[in-house]
Write a protein that holds these residues in place. Sequence first.
Motif, PDB file in Angstrom:
ATOM      1  N   MET A   1       0.854  -1.184   0.000  1.00 16.63           N
ATOM      2  CA  MET A   1       0.000   0.000   0.000  1.00 16.63           C
ATOM      3  C   MET A   1       0.894   1.239   0.000  1.00 16.63           C
ATOM      4  N   THR A   2       0.494   2.232  -0.753  1.00 20.94           N
ATOM      5  CA  THR A   2       1.249   3.481  -0.811  1.00 20.94           C
ATOM      6  C   THR A   2       1.091   4.231   0.513  1.00 20.94           C
ATOM      7  N   PRO A   3       2.000   5.156   0.800  1.00 16.31           N
ATOM      8  CA  PRO A   3       1.837   5.956   2.026  1.00 16.31           C
ATOM      9  C   PRO A   3       0.500   6.704   2.053  1.00 16.31           C
ATOM     10  N   GLN A   4       0.085   7.239   0.903  1.00 19.45           N
ATOM     11  CA  GLN A   4      -1.199   7.928   0.846  1.00 19.45           C
ATOM     12  C   GLN A   4      -2.341   6.941   1.082  1.00 19.45           C
ATOM     13  N   GLY A   5      -2.257   5.760   0.494  1.00 15.96           N
ATOM     14  CA  GLY A   5      -3.269   4.725   0.709  1.00 15.96           C
ATOM     15  C   GLY A   5      -3.359   4.344   2.175  1.00 15.96           C
ATOM     16  N   GLN A   6      -2.200   4.236   2.849  1.00 15.06           N
ATOM     17  CA  GLN A   6      -2.186   3.897   4.280  1.00 15.06           C
ATOM     18  C   GLN A   6      -2.832   4.997   5.108  1.00 15.06           C
ATOM     19  N   ARG A   7      -2.559   6.249   4.764  1.00 13.05           N
ATOM     20  CA  ARG A   7      -3.167   7.372   5.491  1.00 13.05           C
ATOM     21  C   ARG A   7      -4.689   7.366   5.317  1.00 13.05           C
ATOM     22  N   ILE A   8      -5.144   7.115   4.089  1.00 11.45           N
ATOM     23  CA  ILE A   8      -6.589   7.062   3.838  1.00 11.45           C
ATOM     24  C   ILE A   8      -7.213   5.905   4.600  1.00 11.45           C
ATOM     25  N   ASN A   9      -6.557   4.742   4.585  1.00 11.21           N
ATOM     26  CA  ASN A   9      -7.055   3.584   5.340  1.00 11.21           C
ATOM     27  C   ASN A   9      -7.162   3.919   6.822  1.00 11.21           C
ATOM     28  N   ASP A  10      -6.114   4.511   7.369  1.00 10.64           N
ATOM     29  CA  ASP A  10      -6.115   4.853   8.791  1.00 10.64           C
ATOM     30  C   ASP A  10      -7.245   5.833   9.118  1.00 10.64           C
ATOM     31  N   LYS A  11      -7.483   6.785   8.221  1.00 12.81           N
ATOM     32  CA  LYS A  11      -8.552   7.767   8.441  1.00 12.81           C
ATOM     33  C   LYS A  11      -9.930   7.106   8.347  1.00 12.81           C
ATOM     34  N   LEU A  12     -10.115   6.206   7.398  1.00 15.22           N
ATOM     35  CA  LEU A  12     -11.401   5.506   7.287  1.00 15.22           C
ATOM     36  C   LEU A  12     -11.689   4.695   8.549  1.00 15.22           C
ATOM     37  N   VAL A  13     -10.688   3.970   9.027  1.00 12.48           N
ATOM     38  CA  VAL A  13     -10.856   3.162  10.236  1.00 12.48           C
ATOM     39  C   VAL A  13     -11.154   4.058  11.436  1.00 12.48           C
ATOM     40  N   ALA A  14     -10.403   5.146  11.569  1.00 12.48           N
ATOM     41  CA  ALA A  14     -10.610   6.059  12.698  1.00 12.48           C
ATOM     42  C   ALA A  14     -11.997   6.698  12.644  1.00 12.48           C
ATOM     43  N   VAL A  15     -12.420   7.130  11.462  1.00 13.55           N
ATOM     44  CA  VAL A  15     -13.738   7.760  11.332  1.00 13.55           C
ATOM     45  C   VAL A  15     -14.836   6.765  11.679  1.00 13.55           C
ATOM     46  N   TYR A  16     -14.738   5.547  11.157  1.00 11.55           N
ATOM     47  CA  TYR A  16     -15.746   4.519  11.467  1.00 11.55           C
ATOM     48  C   TYR A  16     -15.827   4.292  12.981  1.00 11.55           C
ATOM     49  N   ASN A  17     -14.686   4.090  13.611  1.00 11.06           N
ATOM     50  CA  ASN A  17     -14.663   3.839  15.053  1.00 11.06           C
ATOM     51  C   ASN A  17     -15.205   5.031  15.837  1.00 11.06           C
ATOM     52  N   ASP A  18     -14.848   6.234  15.417  1.00  9.49           N
ATOM     53  CA  ASP A  18     -15.321   7.437  16.111  1.00  9.49           C
ATOM     54  C   ASP A  18     -16.825   7.623  15.974  1.00  9.49           C
ATOM     55  N   ILE A  19     -17.372   7.327  14.788  1.00  8.30           N
ATOM     56  CA  ILE A  19     -18.823   7.444  14.589  1.00  8.30           C
ATOM     57  C   ILE A  19     -19.557   6.489  15.526  1.00  8.30           C
ATOM     58  N   VAL A  20     -19.116   5.228  15.547  1.00  7.87           N
ATOM     59  CA  VAL A  20     -19.764   4.234  16.405  1.00  7.87           C
ATOM     60  C   VAL A  20     -19.650   4.637  17.870  1.00  7.87           C
ATOM     61  N   GLN A  21     -18.464   5.076  18.286  1.00  4.75           N
ATOM     62  CA  GLN A  21     -18.263   5.474  19.679  1.00  4.75           C
ATOM     63  C   GLN A  21     -19.124   6.687  20.034  1.00  4.75           C
ATOM     64  N   LEU A  22     -19.175   7.682  19.153  1.00 10.04           N
ATOM     65  CA  LEU A  22     -19.980   8.866  19.428  1.00 10.04           C
ATOM     66  C   LEU A  22     -21.459   8.524  19.510  1.00 10.04           C
ATOM     67  N   GLU A  23     -21.939   7.665  18.613  1.00 11.82           N
ATOM     68  CA  GLU A  23     -23.338   7.247  18.681  1.00 11.82           C
ATOM     69  C   GLU A  23     -23.631   6.575  20.023  1.00 11.82           C
ATOM     70  N   GLU A  24     -22.725   5.705  20.465  1.00 10.69           N
ATOM     71  CA  GLU A  24     -22.923   5.008  21.738  1.00 10.69           C
ATOM     72  C   GLU A  24     -22.935   5.988  22.904  1.00 10.69           C
ATOM     73  N   ILE A  25     -22.028   6.960  22.892  1.00  6.50           N
ATOM     74  CA  ILE A  25     -21.966   7.956  23.962  1.00  6.50           C
ATOM     75  C   ILE A  25     -23.250   8.781  23.993  1.00  6.50           C
ATOM     76  N   GLU A  26     -23.687   9.241  22.827  1.00  4.63           N
ATOM     77  CA  GLU A  26     -24.899  10.068  22.754  1.00  4.63           C
ATOM     78  C   GLU A  26     -26.140   9.289  23.197  1.00  4.63           C
ATOM     79  N   ILE A  27     -26.196   8.008  22.849  1.00  5.55           N
ATOM     80  CA  ILE A  27     -27.335   7.181  23.269  1.00  5.55           C
ATOM     81  C   ILE A  27     -27.375   7.075  24.786  1.00  5.55           C
ATOM     82  N   LYS A  28     -26.236   6.830  25.390  1.00  4.65           N
ATOM     83  CA  LYS A  28     -26.180   6.645  26.841  1.00  4.65           C
ATOM     84  C   LYS A  28     -26.544   7.916  27.593  1.00  4.65           C
ATOM     85  N   LYS A  29     -26.371   9.084  26.961  1.00  2.68           N
ATOM     86  CA  LYS A  29     -26.722  10.350  27.597  1.00  2.68           C
ATOM     87  C   LYS A  29     -28.194  10.706  27.373  1.00  2.68           C
ATOM     88  N   SER A  30     -28.875   9.979  26.518  1.00  2.21           N
ATOM     89  CA  SER A  30     -30.246  10.340  26.142  1.00  2.21           C
ATOM     90  C   SER A  30     -31.266   9.478  26.877  1.00  2.21           C
TER      91      SER A  30
END
Length: 146
Positions: A1-30
Amino acid sequence: MTPQGQRINDKLVAVYNDIVQLEEIEIKKSQFKDLSIKEIHTINAIGMYHRKTSSEVARALKVTPGTLSVSINNLVRKGYAERLRSDDDRRIIHLGLTRKGRLMYRLHQSFHRQMVQSFLKDLNEQEVTLVEKALDNLQHFLDEHS
């Protein structure tokens, strides 16, 4: 994988994980802290207006009818969904949302609307089209491998 491809992969994984975590946090506060992310996505798949059958919802979620049945039983028990017999054919059962389920649906839609607005902020029409094309390519890859 190219360095740019690795950065995009890392960002996709981080965004997915952050979305799921934020949804869980917001649900628990509601007021909807009794729901899981899976149940919220089931509510979203049932939808507000068109009465869908269990088969239609299972297909939309890419789960088996048996898996969906467990989720629907929980949502009915918790007061978010209901089973409705068809007027035309009493053997056919449609799924619908209760008032509580519709409220959760609207809240979840609002979260996603805000997320998309933030994601597309300051992009011009051509850039938005490019983002949409990239997401279509990703979805095509996922569809081929599921």
